[in-house]
Design a protein around this motif. Sequence first.
Motif, PDB file in Angstrom:
ATOM      1  N   ALA A   1       0.867  -1.183   0.000  1.00  9.28           N
ATOM      2  CA  ALA A   1       0.000   0.000   0.000  1.00  9.28           C
ATOM      3  C   ALA A   1       0.905   1.235   0.000  1.00  9.28           C
ATOM      4  O   ALA A   1       2.083   1.147   0.361  1.00  9.28           O
ATOM      5  CB  ALA A   1      -0.859  -0.010   1.268  1.00  9.28           C
ATOM      6  N   PRO A   2       0.390   2.403  -0.388  1.00 10.89           N
ATOM      7  CA  PRO A   2       1.197   3.629  -0.276  1.00 10.89           C
ATOM      8  C   PRO A   2       1.731   3.766   1.153  1.00 10.89           C
ATOM      9  O   PRO A   2       1.006   3.516   2.118  1.00 10.89           O
ATOM     10  CB  PRO A   2       0.195   4.738  -0.609  1.00 10.89           C
ATOM     11  CG  PRO A   2      -0.833   4.060  -1.471  1.00 10.89           C
ATOM     12  CD  PRO A   2      -0.932   2.655  -0.956  1.00 10.89           C
ATOM     13  N   GLY A   3       3.010   4.127   1.276  1.00 11.38           N
ATOM     14  CA  GLY A   3       3.636   4.248   2.598  1.00 11.38           C
ATOM     15  C   GLY A   3       4.103   2.923   3.169  1.00 11.38           C
ATOM     16  O   GLY A   3       4.647   2.880   4.265  1.00 11.38           O
ATOM     17  N   GLY A   4       3.892   1.834   2.433  1.00  7.40           N
ATOM     18  CA  GLY A   4       4.252   0.499   2.941  1.00  7.40           C
ATOM     19  C   GLY A   4       5.746   0.218   2.825  1.00  7.40           C
ATOM     20  O   GLY A   4       6.482   0.919   2.146  1.00  7.40           O
ATOM     21  N   VAL A   5       6.154  -0.852   3.516  1.00  7.81           N
ATOM     22  CA  VAL A   5       7.580  -1.193   3.530  1.00  7.81           C
ATOM     23  C   VAL A   5       7.799  -2.668   3.204  1.00  7.81           C
ATOM     24  O   VAL A   5       7.084  -3.536   3.707  1.00  7.81           O
ATOM     25  CB  VAL A   5       8.229  -0.815   4.893  1.00  7.81           C
ATOM     26  CG1 VAL A   5       7.516  -1.452   6.063  1.00  7.81           C
ATOM     27  CG2 VAL A   5       9.702  -1.213   4.935  1.00  7.81           C
ATOM     28  N   LEU A   6       8.787  -2.893   2.333  1.00  6.75           N
ATOM     29  CA  LEU A   6       9.215  -4.259   2.020  1.00  6.75           C
ATOM     30  C   LEU A   6      10.456  -4.531   2.869  1.00  6.75           C
ATOM     31  O   LEU A   6      11.475  -3.852   2.709  1.00  6.75           O
ATOM     32  CB  LEU A   6       9.554  -4.364   0.531  1.00  6.75           C
ATOM     33  CG  LEU A   6      10.217  -5.644   0.038  1.00  6.75           C
ATOM     34  CD1 LEU A   6       9.335  -6.862   0.292  1.00  6.75           C
ATOM     35  CD2 LEU A   6      10.524  -5.541  -1.459  1.00  6.75           C
TER      36      LEU A   6
ATOM     37  N   LYS B   1      14.410   6.263  -5.673  1.00  7.57           N
ATOM     38  CA  LYS B   1      13.142   6.730  -6.265  1.00  7.57           C
ATOM     39  C   LYS B   1      12.242   7.322  -5.179  1.00  7.57           C
ATOM     40  O   LYS B   1      11.526   8.290  -5.409  1.00  7.57           O
ATOM     41  CB  LYS B   1      12.411   5.569  -6.951  1.00  7.57           C
ATOM     42  CG  LYS B   1      13.003   5.203  -8.293  1.00  7.57           C
ATOM     43  CD  LYS B   1      12.118   4.176  -8.971  1.00  7.57           C
ATOM     44  CE  LYS B   1      12.592   3.906 -10.392  1.00  7.57           C
ATOM     45  NZ  LYS B   1      11.895   2.778 -11.010  1.00  7.57           N
ATOM     46  N   ARG B   2      12.305   6.694  -4.004  1.00  6.07           N
ATOM     47  CA  ARG B   2      11.469   7.188  -2.894  1.00  6.07           C
ATOM     48  C   ARG B   2      11.879   8.622  -2.521  1.00  6.07           C
ATOM     49  O   ARG B   2      11.032   9.493  -2.307  1.00  6.07           O
ATOM     50  CB  ARG B   2      11.638   6.265  -1.701  1.00  6.07           C
ATOM     51  CG  ARG B   2      10.849   6.741  -0.504  1.00  6.07           C
ATOM     52  CD  ARG B   2      10.982   5.795   0.643  1.00  6.07           C
ATOM     53  NE  ARG B   2      10.259   6.326   1.771  1.00  6.07           N
ATOM     54  CZ  ARG B   2      10.795   6.655   2.932  1.00  6.07           C
ATOM     55  NH1 ARG B   2      12.084   6.493   3.119  1.00  6.07           N
ATOM     56  NH2 ARG B   2      10.063   7.133   3.904  1.00  6.07           N
ATOM     57  N   ARG B   3      13.200   8.850  -2.460  1.00  8.34           N
ATOM     58  CA  ARG B   3      13.680  10.202  -2.147  1.00  8.34           C
ATOM     59  C   ARG B   3      13.211  11.219  -3.175  1.00  8.34           C
ATOM     60  O   ARG B   3      13.022  12.393  -2.875  1.00  8.34           O
ATOM     61  CB  ARG B   3      15.213  10.219  -2.090  1.00  8.34           C
ATOM     62  CG  ARG B   3      15.745   9.714  -0.774  1.00  8.34           C
ATOM     63  CD  ARG B   3      17.227   9.446  -0.852  1.00  8.34           C
ATOM     64  NE  ARG B   3      17.665   8.786   0.355  1.00  8.34           N
ATOM     65  CZ  ARG B   3      18.259   9.404   1.369  1.00  8.34           C
ATOM     66  NH1 ARG B   3      18.481  10.694   1.303  1.00  8.34           N
ATOM     67  NH2 ARG B   3      18.614   8.739   2.437  1.00  8.34           N
ATOM     68  N   LEU B   4      13.035  10.736  -4.393  1.00  8.90           N
ATOM     69  CA  LEU B   4      12.575  11.631  -5.458  1.00  8.90           C
ATOM     70  C   LEU B   4      11.051  11.734  -5.478  1.00  8.90           C
ATOM     71  O   LEU B   4      10.464  12.364  -6.346  1.00  8.90           O
ATOM     72  CB  LEU B   4      13.076  11.120  -6.824  1.00  8.90           C
ATOM     73  CG  LEU B   4      14.602  11.081  -6.993  1.00  8.90           C
ATOM     74  CD1 LEU B   4      14.990  10.375  -8.276  1.00  8.90           C
ATOM     75  CD2 LEU B   4      15.178  12.502  -6.970  1.00  8.90           C
ATOM     76  N   GLY B   5      10.404  11.055  -4.523  1.00 10.66           N
ATOM     77  CA  GLY B   5       8.943  11.137  -4.406  1.00 10.66           C
ATOM     78  C   GLY B   5       8.209  10.315  -5.444  1.00 10.66           C
ATOM     79  O   GLY B   5       7.076  10.624  -5.803  1.00 10.66           O
ATOM     80  N   LEU B   6       8.845   9.247  -5.938  1.00  8.86           N
ATOM     81  CA  LEU B   6       8.248   8.489  -7.048  1.00  8.86           C
ATOM     82  C   LEU B   6       7.619   7.169  -6.614  1.00  8.86           C
ATOM     83  O   LEU B   6       7.188   6.391  -7.458  1.00  8.86           O
ATOM     84  CB  LEU B   6       9.338   8.190  -8.104  1.00  8.86           C
ATOM     85  CG  LEU B   6      10.038   9.397  -8.713  1.00  8.86           C
ATOM     86  CD1 LEU B   6      11.186   8.970  -9.617  1.00  8.86           C
ATOM     87  CD2 LEU B   6       9.025  10.222  -9.510  1.00  8.86           C
TER      88      LEU B   6
ATOM     89  N   ARG C   1       6.430   4.293  -0.554  1.00  9.05           N
ATOM     90  CA  ARG C   1       6.883   2.909  -0.334  1.00  9.05           C
ATOM     91  C   ARG C   1       8.396   2.905  -0.194  1.00  9.05           C
ATOM     92  O   ARG C   1       9.097   3.670  -0.850  1.00  9.05           O
ATOM     93  CB  ARG C   1       6.486   2.017  -1.514  1.00  9.05           C
ATOM     94  CG  ARG C   1       4.992   1.868  -1.695  1.00  9.05           C
ATOM     95  CD  ARG C   1       4.697   1.125  -2.987  1.00  9.05           C
ATOM     96  NE  ARG C   1       3.276   1.033  -3.243  1.00  9.05           N
ATOM     97  CZ  ARG C   1       2.560   1.956  -3.889  1.00  9.05           C
ATOM     98  NH1 ARG C   1       3.149   3.057  -4.347  1.00  9.05           N
ATOM     99  NH2 ARG C   1       1.273   1.807  -4.064  1.00  9.05           N
ATOM    100  N   ARG C   2       8.874   2.000   0.678  1.00  8.95           N
ATOM    101  CA  ARG C   2      10.325   1.891   0.879  1.00  8.95           C
ATOM    102  C   ARG C   2      10.713   0.438   1.065  1.00  8.95           C
ATOM    103  O   ARG C   2       9.861  -0.422   1.299  1.00  8.95           O
ATOM    104  CB  ARG C   2      10.767   2.726   2.086  1.00  8.95           C
ATOM    105  CG  ARG C   2      10.195   2.233   3.395  1.00  8.95           C
ATOM    106  CD  ARG C   2      10.370   3.243   4.518  1.00  8.95           C
ATOM    107  NE  ARG C   2       9.474   2.928   5.608  1.00  8.95           N
ATOM    108  CZ  ARG C   2       9.819   2.222   6.693  1.00  8.95           C
ATOM    109  NH1 ARG C   2      11.045   1.766   6.826  1.00  8.95           N
ATOM    110  NH2 ARG C   2       8.934   1.961   7.641  1.00  8.95           N
ATOM    111  N   MET C   3      12.024   0.197   0.946  1.00  6.40           N
ATOM    112  CA  MET C   3      12.525  -1.163   1.193  1.00  6.40           C
ATOM    113  C   MET C   3      13.605  -1.074   2.264  1.00  6.40           C
ATOM    114  O   MET C   3      14.461  -0.199   2.228  1.00  6.40           O
ATOM    115  CB  MET C   3      13.115  -1.749  -0.085  1.00  6.40           C
ATOM    116  CG  MET C   3      13.746  -3.116   0.137  1.00  6.40           C
ATOM    117  SD  MET C   3      14.258  -3.870  -1.411  1.00  6.40           S
ATOM    118  CE  MET C   3      15.216  -5.259  -0.794  1.00  6.40           C
ATOM    119  N   SER C   4      13.555  -2.006   3.237  1.00  8.74           N
ATOM    120  CA  SER C   4      14.578  -2.063   4.293  1.00  8.74           C
ATOM    121  C   SER C   4      15.184  -3.449   4.324  1.00  8.74           C
ATOM    122  O   SER C   4      14.477  -4.441   4.139  1.00  8.74           O
ATOM    123  CB  SER C   4      13.953  -1.806   5.663  1.00  8.74           C
ATOM    124  OG  SER C   4      13.680  -0.458   5.824  1.00  8.74           O
TER     125      SER C   4
END
Length: 350
Positions: free
Chosen positions: A242-247, A279-284, A288-291
Amino acid sequence: MRTEDHNIQEPAGTTTNVRVVAPGMGAPEALALHPAPVPRAGRGRVVVEVEAAGISYAEVQMLERLHPFPPKFPFVPGYDLVGRVTEVGKGVTGIRPGDRVAAMPRKGSWTRFAEVPAKSLTAVPGGIDPAEAVSLVTNGVTAWQMLHRLARVRSGQSVLVHGASGGVGTLLTALAVRNGIRVIGTASPGKHERVRALGAHPLDYRSPDLPHRVRELAPDGVAAVFDHIGGSGLDQGWAMLAPGGVLVSFDSSVSGHAPGQWFRPHVPAMRRALVWNLKRRLGLTGGRRMSMYYVKPDAAFRSDLDAMYRLVLSGDLRPPIAERYALAEAGAAMRRLMNGGVVGKLVLIP
Ligand SMILES: NC(=O)c1ccc[n+]([C@@H]2O[C@H](COP(=O)([O-])OP(=O)(O)OC[C@H]3O[C@@H](n4cnc5c(N)ncnc54)[C@H](OP(=O)(O)O)[C@@H]3O)[C@@H](O)[C@H]2O)c1
C-alpha cells in the motif's frame, strides 16, 4: 587455574563438557559430538551451562558456506543459547554465577558449557521454559524488530509474512496478531492449518496467483511484506505494498545460490533497495520503501528480548516449539529442518 581472576561456581552434577563439531562443509550427518574441556571465562566473557540452544537456518547456511559471516571449519555451531552462568571473567560487572541468561554468540552454542561475551547477555526470568526462552533470542528479536522498529505497522493494517510456519515466521505472525494486525501468511499447503491456528490467513507461496490472492484479501495493498526469499519475488512483494508500505528483506538465500558464494543471492536485493529508495527520495514511490534487516546483539536487542520475556510471563505470547533434541542428535535435527515440514522452533537440550 588462576582463581583470583575468576568468580567460579562449580556446576551441579557433571563438570565434563561435550560439544557438537562441524568438521567441514557438507551434510549435517557429519556433525559429531566430542568430549572437550570445560572452557574458562576470558576477559569480558562468561561461561554458561547451556539449558537450551536454538537450531536455525543460519546453521544450514554455515555448513554450506552460504552465511555472510561463515566461521572457519572445524567449528561448534549454535547461533543462540539460554543457560546459567557458571564462571565470570575479568572485567565483567553486573553478572554473577547462577544468573540465568540468554546470548547470541552466532556460533559455539551447541555444547554443554559455552564461553560467550558478557556484553550481549540478557537476563532470563526463572519461570520461562528454556526452549521457549531460546526461541525468542535470534528468531524472536528478528521478528520483533522487523515488526516494531522497522515496519512500525499499526493495529488494523494488513501484512504479508512469508514462511509464516517457520521459526521467525511463527513469532512474527503471533506478535502481529496480538497487536491487532491482519496477517496473510505464506506456507506450504501441509502447514496451512497451523498457520491458521496462529491467527493468520494462509496462502501457498508456490501459487502462481499469489499476488492476486493477496490483493483479494487486502485490496488497498499491505502495510508491510516480510521476505526471506529474495530474487525476483521481491518485485512481487513491492507491487503488493500500500502507499507508505515497507518491504522488509531479511534474507535472500532461498532464491538460489551456489555453495561458497553467499553474496550472490543478496546482490539483487541490494540493487533493488538502492534503486527503490532513491526513487522514494525523489517522491516516485508513493512513500513505499525497502529495508534490509540483520539482527545484532546490541542494547535494543536486549530490551526487545526482555519485552518478549515479559509477554511470555504474562501469558500473552506462547512461542511455538516444534521439537526438542539431545546434543547427540544435532545432525538429525538439522536434517529435519532442511527437509521441511517443521512448524515453529527446533531446539537442542544438552
Ligand atoms: N536477517 C536476520 O537477521 C535473520 C535472523 C534470523 C533468521 N533470518 C532468516 O530468516 C529465514 C527463516 O529462518 P528460520 O530459522 O525461521 O527458518 P525455518 O524455521 O527453516 O523457516 C523457513 C520457512 O521458510 C518457508 N519457505 C521455504 N521456501 C519458501 C518460499 N519459496 N517462499 C516462502 N516461504 C518459504 C518454509 O516453509 P515450508 O516449510 O512450509 O516450506 C519455512 O517455514 C532464513 O532465511 C534465515 O536466514 C534472518
